[in-house]
Enzyme design. Structure first.
Site, PDB file in Angstrom:
ATOM      1  N   TYR A 169      65.034  -9.824 -22.873  1.00 29.19           N
ATOM      2  CA  TYR A 169      65.019 -10.772 -21.738  1.00 29.19           C
ATOM      3  C   TYR A 169      66.074 -11.869 -21.950  1.00 29.19           C
ATOM      4  O   TYR A 169      66.856 -12.175 -21.032  1.00 29.19           O
ATOM      5  CB  TYR A 169      63.619 -11.372 -21.643  1.00 29.19           C
ATOM      6  CG  TYR A 169      63.400 -12.341 -20.509  1.00 29.19           C
ATOM      7  CD1 TYR A 169      63.298 -11.887 -19.191  1.00 29.19           C
ATOM      8  CD2 TYR A 169      63.270 -13.704 -20.744  1.00 29.19           C
ATOM      9  CE1 TYR A 169      63.075 -12.779 -18.143  1.00 29.19           C
ATOM     10  CE2 TYR A 169      63.045 -14.604 -19.701  1.00 29.19           C
ATOM     11  CZ  TYR A 169      62.949 -14.129 -18.410  1.00 29.19           C
ATOM     12  OH  TYR A 169      62.726 -15.016 -17.371  1.00 29.19           O
ATOM     13  N   LYS A 173      69.346 -12.832 -19.593  1.00 33.59           N
ATOM     14  CA  LYS A 173      69.443 -14.145 -18.941  1.00 33.59           C
ATOM     15  C   LYS A 173      70.653 -14.934 -19.441  1.00 33.59           C
ATOM     16  O   LYS A 173      71.245 -15.722 -18.697  1.00 33.59           O
ATOM     17  CB  LYS A 173      68.153 -14.943 -19.163  1.00 33.59           C
ATOM     18  CG  LYS A 173      66.944 -14.332 -18.451  1.00 33.59           C
ATOM     19  CD  LYS A 173      67.119 -14.316 -16.945  1.00 33.59           C
ATOM     20  CE  LYS A 173      65.893 -13.864 -16.198  1.00 33.59           C
ATOM     21  NZ  LYS A 173      66.064 -13.890 -14.730  1.00 33.59           N
TER      22      LYS A 173
HETATM   23  P1  NAD Z   1      57.432 -12.662 -10.678  1.00 37.32           P
HETATM   24  O1  NAD Z   1      57.165 -11.502 -11.564  1.00 37.32           O
HETATM   25  O2  NAD Z   1      56.335 -13.213  -9.861  1.00 37.32           O
HETATM   26  O3  NAD Z   1      58.656 -12.373  -9.709  1.00 37.32           O
HETATM   27  C1  NAD Z   1      59.675 -11.472  -9.991  1.00 37.32           C
HETATM   28  C2  NAD Z   1      60.109 -10.857  -8.693  1.00 37.32           C
HETATM   29  O4  NAD Z   1      61.188  -9.937  -8.940  1.00 37.32           O
HETATM   30  C3  NAD Z   1      58.978 -10.040  -8.043  1.00 37.32           C
HETATM   31  O5  NAD Z   1      58.934 -10.327  -6.662  1.00 37.32           O
HETATM   32  C4  NAD Z   1      59.398  -8.610  -8.280  1.00 37.32           C
HETATM   33  O6  NAD Z   1      58.945  -7.726  -7.284  1.00 37.32           O
HETATM   34  C5  NAD Z   1      60.910  -8.751  -8.237  1.00 37.32           C
HETATM   35  N1  NAD Z   1      61.588  -7.625  -8.854  1.00 37.32           N
HETATM   36  C6  NAD Z   1      61.376  -7.082 -10.082  1.00 37.32           C
HETATM   37  N2  NAD Z   1      62.176  -6.022 -10.261  1.00 37.32           N
HETATM   38  C7  NAD Z   1      62.914  -5.898  -9.127  1.00 37.32           C
HETATM   39  C8  NAD Z   1      63.901  -4.985  -8.707  1.00 37.32           C
HETATM   40  N3  NAD Z   1      64.309  -3.963  -9.486  1.00 37.32           N
HETATM   41  N4  NAD Z   1      64.455  -5.135  -7.467  1.00 37.32           N
HETATM   42  C9  NAD Z   1      64.046  -6.146  -6.654  1.00 37.32           C
HETATM   43  N5  NAD Z   1      63.097  -7.035  -7.014  1.00 37.32           N
HETATM   44  C10 NAD Z   1      62.535  -6.896  -8.230  1.00 37.32           C
HETATM   45  O7  NAD Z   1      58.007 -13.781 -11.646  1.00 37.32           O
HETATM   46  P2  NAD Z   1      58.677 -15.204 -11.389  1.00 37.32           P
HETATM   47  O8  NAD Z   1      58.195 -16.054 -12.474  1.00 37.32           O
HETATM   48  O9  NAD Z   1      58.529 -15.629  -9.980  1.00 37.32           O
HETATM   49  O10 NAD Z   1      60.213 -14.856 -11.701  1.00 37.32           O
HETATM   50  C11 NAD Z   1      61.279 -15.052 -10.795  1.00 37.32           C
HETATM   51  C12 NAD Z   1      62.559 -15.232 -11.603  1.00 37.32           C
HETATM   52  O11 NAD Z   1      62.462 -16.411 -12.378  1.00 37.32           O
HETATM   53  C13 NAD Z   1      62.804 -14.084 -12.591  1.00 37.32           C
HETATM   54  O12 NAD Z   1      64.188 -13.787 -12.621  1.00 37.32           O
HETATM   55  C14 NAD Z   1      62.384 -14.683 -13.915  1.00 37.32           C
HETATM   56  O13 NAD Z   1      63.031 -14.093 -15.007  1.00 37.32           O
HETATM   57  C15 NAD Z   1      62.803 -16.132 -13.714  1.00 37.32           C
HETATM   58  N6  NAD Z   1      62.132 -17.083 -14.596  1.00 37.32           N
HETATM   59  C16 NAD Z   1      60.773 -17.233 -14.565  1.00 37.32           C
HETATM   60  C17 NAD Z   1      60.188 -18.163 -15.412  1.00 37.32           C
HETATM   61  C18 NAD Z   1      58.710 -18.395 -15.436  1.00 37.32           C
HETATM   62  O14 NAD Z   1      58.250 -19.113 -16.326  1.00 37.32           O
HETATM   63  N7  NAD Z   1      57.949 -17.858 -14.519  1.00 37.32           N
HETATM   64  C19 NAD Z   1      60.981 -18.903 -16.292  1.00 37.32           C
HETATM   65  C20 NAD Z   1      62.341 -18.720 -16.293  1.00 37.32           C
HETATM   66  C21 NAD Z   1      62.917 -17.813 -15.435  1.00 37.32           C
END
Ligand code: NAD
Length: 262
Positions: A169, A173
């Site tokens: 991951y 990123k």
């Molecule tokens: P989440 O799992 O709720 O959302 C991820 C979204 O990406 C989902 O809607 C999923 O369907 C979609 N997705 C996954 N694979 C896909 C694909 N192949 N094609 C299209 N869509 C796809 O999680 P989140 O926390 O809302 O994450 C959103 C973004 O934020 C991600 O990139 C994650 O890495 C990043 N992020 C999250 C956090 C956290 O603490 N939640 C921290 C840092 C970064």
């Protein structure tokens, strides 16, 4: 939300009136919050999803309730043909695309010694190649939008500081930050900005398993602002970067982490 949008006039510098946005992974979590806030600020929004059509439609209905246009677009961001078709549909149905939010992401955690090669590949394919493919497919549209053109990549604090058990991951990123800086230079002559947001720990489905009990308490001790973030914290940063107010910022990684990494 609708009441706020109607009764409060959005300042010109924050308004997204007349812009069309595509938010990948927009049916839940951070992507959902971004899609809704962009619409609240005036944008028409394409909500990308992979499997959960009803969740994507629920976001579209909420956007319609704000008086904006919205479509749900199914596509796997790691598949070039699927991405090309999705962008084409967005342009046909909503018009010229000015704003791309590469939010879709997955997290497969494993210690390096036990990690499976296919998990490495899938993580890079979705988190890094996905953002590249979406930007490539939308690039003509984005460049045409000139000073309104925006790419916002949702990276992570883990890409900046690393984390045991999250090498795959973190690599994806961190790669996204390199992509952001290169595309910022490439698109700048046309006035288009490219930025990243590096969220810390945000309460969503992705983090649900790790944010309970002792693990939550230990985490809170590392966060100077002493709270786990919410999707809206990230959405506010995205909406700012998307608007004219953020127009002189490019190639930047905006930390939304409560001070976890300073
Ligand atoms: P989440 O799992 O709720 O959302 C991820 C979204 O990406 C989902 O809607 C999923 O369907 C979609 N997705 C996954 N694979 C896909 C694909 N192949 N094609 C299209 N869509 C796809 O999680 P989140 O926390 O809302 O994450 C959103 C973004 O934020 C991600 O990139 C994650 O890495 C990043 N992020 C999250 C956090 C956290 O603490 N939640 C921290 C840092 C970064």
């Amino acid at each position: 939300m609708a009441e706020t949008a109607q009764s409060f006039k959005i300042p010109e510098s924050l308004s997204l009136e007349g812009r069309v946005a595509l938010v990948t992974g927009g049916s839940r979590g951070i992507g959902r919050a971004i899609a809704l806030l962009l619409a609240e600020r005036g944008a028409d929004v394409a909500v990308n999803y992979t499997a959960n059509e009803s969740a994507a439609r629920e976001v579209c209905d909420a956007i319609a309730g704000l008086g904006r246009r919205a479509i749900a677009v199914r596509c796997d961001v790691s598949d070039a043909d699927s991405v090309e078709a999705a962008v084409k549909r967005v342009v046909e149905q909503l018009g010229s695309l000015a704003l791309l939010v590469n939010n879709a992401g997955i997290s497969i955690d494993s210690l390096c010694a036990r990690a499976r090669e296919e998990d490495w590949q899938r993580t890079i394919d979705v988190n890094l190649k996905g953002a590249f493919l979406c930007t490539k497919a939308a690039s003509r549209q984005l460049l045409k939008a000139r000073r309104h053109g925006r790419v916002i990549n949702v990276s992570s604090v883990i890409g900046e500081m690393g984390n045991a058990g999250q090498a795959m991951y973190a690599s994806s990123k961190a790669g996204l930050l390199g992509l952001t800086r290169s595309l910022a230079r490439e698109f700048a002559p046309r006035g288009v900005t490219v930025n990243a947001i590096t969220p810390g720990f945000i309460e969503t489905d992705m983090t649900d398993a790790g944010l309970h009990g002792d693990a939550r308490d230990r985490l809170l001790q590392q966060i100077p602002l002493a709270r786990i973030g919410g999707p809206d914290d990230v959405a506010e940063a995205a909406a700012f970067l998307a608007a004219d107010a953020g127009g002189y910022i490019t190639g930047h990684a905006l930390r939304v982490n409560g001070g976890l990494l300073i």
